[in-house]
Design an enzyme around this catalytic site. Sequence first.
Site, PDB file in Angstrom:
ATOM      1  N   CYS A  94       3.452 -76.480  33.644  1.00 35.19           N
ATOM      2  CA  CYS A  94       2.927 -77.795  33.327  1.00 35.19           C
ATOM      3  C   CYS A  94       2.932 -78.075  31.965  1.00 35.19           C
ATOM      4  O   CYS A  94       2.014 -78.151  31.325  1.00 35.19           O
ATOM      5  CB  CYS A  94       1.355 -77.842  33.900  1.00 35.19           C
TER       6      CYS A  94
ATOM      7  N   CYS B 181      -8.457 -76.648  30.871  1.00 35.05           N
ATOM      8  CA  CYS B 181      -9.532 -76.970  29.938  1.00 35.05           C
ATOM      9  C   CYS B 181     -10.742 -77.639  30.588  1.00 35.05           C
ATOM     10  O   CYS B 181     -11.201 -78.669  30.238  1.00 35.05           O
ATOM     11  CB  CYS B 181      -8.762 -77.995  28.821  1.00 35.05           C
TER      12      CYS B 181
END
Length: 392
Positions: A211, A336
């Site tokens: 990604c 995150c």
Amino acid sequence: MTPAARTQAAIELLDAIVAAARDGGPAADTLIARYFAQRRYAGSKDRRAVRTLVYDAIRSLGERPASGRAAMIALAKYRPDLAETFDGSAHGPAPIDAKEPAALSGVAPAWLVDALQRSGLDRAQLAALLDRAPLDIRINTLMGTRDDARDLFEGAEPIDGTAAGLRLPADTSVERSPAFVGGLIEVQDAGSQMVTTVAQAAPGMTLIDLCAGAGGKTLSLAALMGNEGRIVATDTDRARLQRLQPRADRAGVTIVETRLLDPGEEVDALANLRGEADVVLIDAPCSGTGTWRRNPEARWRLTSPRLDRLVATQARLLDLGATLVKPGGSITYIVCSLLDAEGCAQVDAFLVRHPGWSAEVPEVGTAHGAGARLTPASDGTDGFFVARLRAA
């Protein structure tokens, strides 16, 4: 602009930001830039003052407000100077009616606060999620050392826990500096630098960045590999992936090849890489709860159904990554986010689905489940969960 006009501008911007958060529209920074592009009369002090008002209001409100005016009224309750700007002047907002509703202050929507608390965050940890983020850079060790870059920026300080990180004063002009233009530095949060090292990238490896986005972590991996080996950087977002090659050229990175994937067709597109990778890095799409310091309006965008979709995507990417790893290789899984549903619970579920795989405790942050966690309060970084999963 008068103080009242600045308040009215903030209200108009907040109306646009609230609508974008509700409808999946542009980010706050984009809306602010567009707003002032159409109002050239606003000077730099005006733009800065309005921007500060907007973000002060966003940070103070847990639930998405009904309107920009309700948001500013809530802020004005604690700031008499701001309340005085609701004066009904030609370019200012109408006076505040005593019965007029104000938005609710808080850290996040109630359901999200509950989920974060169940994920182990106390009140101090929650409050720190909305602090203002520092300005961190990563030195490109293919071109120089941390000392080389430190000498170029006044007030630069090494960041503990990183080998190539510097923290700069918040108002430092970075992207116009010769160091940035010449590829010596990249803007990258210290936490992002730390979790990337969990991959244990080394020269000569074959690494897949599943990604990759615009390539921040890809370039960090290339530096850790000494620009020797092979990195295949993939993503389903064409616009973001197209930004990687110019950044790689600027950084002197030559080992990266990009591969655009069609959503849902990733398995076929990566078939020739099955069992080839020493490391697969999965910086998975996530809720972004660890990045609220930079994007505080993201709290208003996240819903429970959207979180469920993200969790399903993360699981699918982990399963895909497992097919690409050679025997004894590893997956570095990063989000995150500070929600356990996207972190340690996701890793636990992967280990159940894939007997023979094991988790190795990373060397960063604080151990959390089968991985590790970084938080603004504990580490002075964005919030991350990271795990290293080892194939048999």
